[in-house]
Scaffold this active site. Structure first.
Site, short mmCIF file in Angstrom:
data_model
loop_
_atom_site.label_atom_id
_atom_site.label_comp_id
_atom_site.label_asym_id
_atom_site.label_seq_id
_atom_site.Cartn_x
_atom_site.Cartn_y
_atom_site.Cartn_z
N GLU A 46 0.83 -1.20 0.00
CA GLU A 46 0.00 0.00 0.00
C GLU A 46 0.87 1.26 0.00
OE1 GLU A 46 -2.16 -3.11 2.57
OE2 GLU A 46 -0.12 -2.57 2.02
N ALA A 176 22.17 -52.13 2.44
CA ALA A 176 22.62 -52.69 3.71
C ALA A 176 23.97 -52.13 4.14
CB ALA A 176 22.69 -54.22 3.60
N THR A 300 14.87 -41.58 11.68
CA THR A 300 14.67 -41.26 13.10
C THR A 300 13.98 -39.93 13.29
OG1 THR A 300 16.66 -42.53 13.70
CG2 THR A 300 15.84 -40.93 15.31
N LEU A 301 14.46 -38.90 12.61
CA LEU A 301 13.84 -37.57 12.74
C LEU A 301 12.44 -37.57 12.13
CD1 LEU A 301 14.52 -34.78 13.89
CD2 LEU A 301 15.19 -34.09 11.58
#
Length: 380
Positions: A46, A176, A300-301
């Site tokens: 504005e 693996a 994990t996270l």
């Protein structure tokens, strides 16, 4: 209003502040001035439009006619402001836009989207109290899409979290022996960079940072600007160019990272959050003006955020490949029975070369703004 939306889209897609555009019209519909917000600390849309109309503090010589309290020209009688977001009603780095419009003599304000933030809202009420005609809701859905993450973050009371996953058909994220580059193909990896560009922060755990040594930056083809994700697939080996603004890089956990880690280069800012609490991570990032978090941390996270109910969106890159062994997609979610299965709603499926990108949201609806106390992940 469509012109105002076009102007708003010129603003930074990732910023503490929303993208806003404004067009000022005289009583006959002729344009007096235009403006858009160019980022935190710059004039709001504005005020930028008022400056363009010659009604701001940098407008030039003072006229002999009516002036504002700041001593600058007032708008012609009957002027209208068409703005994509409700004018703010608070003082931050800049003053209230509602007051700036009133001071300039605005008669009518047309608004697309009401401001979803408690701090900045109230501009429409302030204008109406001053006997300005206010119209709301014009092209509201388009304006909301323009500020998708800002709006959703305001409603949640925290940043929106998108969890990025990538796996084989049998749900493996690495072999693996720990090797993981590359499970997906070039088009999918390039799409990750496009998706990263929509976020204010990229978050990983210390385990992922130590195992993969990621750079966590947005790297796009030289001819492609940083923008929300699209479905086209430019060549993944094309030369890359820096984006206008890199996301904040965030590593979560208490393990030390070597100073030589690529996350600590000068390509983007990096912070370490020494906590195992996903809710605390989001609180700290919200304090930094982050609205959208792109979560790339490992199993994990990912499990920690999922168990805490703090994932709002899943983006899963699925490769047509099998490993048979190796780390799984996410860690333990504490689900012991099929009755407790965590179901998600599939919003979109996109082909990226031979890979698929699945976009999902919780089947139960939006995540609540006040989540339960999260479980502490191991090894994050």
């Amino acid at each position: 209003m469509r012109r105002a939306l076009d102007l708003a889209a010129r603003g930074p897609a990732v910023d503490p502040n929303p993208r806003v555009g404004c067009v000022l019209l005289d009583r006959d519909g002729r344009t007096l001035g235009e403006g858009f917000h160019q980022g935190a600390g710059s004039p709001h849309a504005e005020v930028a439009a008022l400056l363009d109309a010659g009604c701001g503090p940098a407008a030039g010589p003072r006229p002999s006619g009516p002036v504002t309290r700041a001593g600058m020209p007032r708008l012609p009688a009957g002027a209208t402001a068409v703005v994509t977001l409700e004018p703010c009603n608070h003082t931050g780095r800049t003053g209230p836009c509602a007051e700036a419009l009133l001071d300039a003599g605005i008669a009518r304000v047309v608004i697309a989207q009401s401001d979803p933030t408690p701090l900045a809202s109230g501009g429409a009420e302030r204008l109406r109290a001053a006997r300005v005609e206010v119209v709301t809701g014009l092209l509201e859905s388009e304006a909301t899409v323009l500020n998708r993450w800002f709006t959703a973050s305001a409603r949640l009371g925290r940043p929106v979290v998108t969890l990025k996953l990538a796996s084989t058909l049998d749900g493996r994220v690495a072999a693996a022996d720990g090797t993981s580059q590359w499970i997906t193909g070039g088009p999918a990896r390039l799409d990750v960079h496009r998706q990263r560009a929509t976020a204010g922060a990229i978050v990983v755990g210390t385990g992922t940072a130590l195992a993969d040594d990621p750079q966590l930056t947005v790297r796009l083809p030289a001819a492609e600007p940083a923008a929300p994700a699209v479905e086209s697939d430019p060549a993944p080996d094309a030369a890359t160019a820096p984006t206008p603004r890199q996301p904040l890089r965030v590593v979560v956990g208490t393990r030390e990272l070597p100073a030589s880690a690529r996350m600590f280069d000068d390509a983007a800012e990096t912070i370490s959050l020494r906590t195992h609490d996903p809710a605390e991570v989001l609180r700290l990032l919200s304090d930094r003006g982050i609205h959208h978090v792109w979560l790339e941390g490992g199993p994990t996270l990912a499990a920690a955020f999922l168990r805490a109910g703090l994932v709002d969106r899943l983006v899963h890159y699925l490769a047509p490949a099998l490993l048979g062994a190796g780390p799984s997609l996410v860690g333990d979610l504490g689900i012991g029975s099929i009755d407790s299965i965590d179901r998600w709603h599939l919003e979109d499926v996109t082909h990226l070369g031979d890979d698929l990108r699945l976009t999902l949201v919780p089947a139960a609806g939006p995540t609540p703004a006040t989540p339960a106390t999260p479980a502490t992940p191991e090894g994050a």
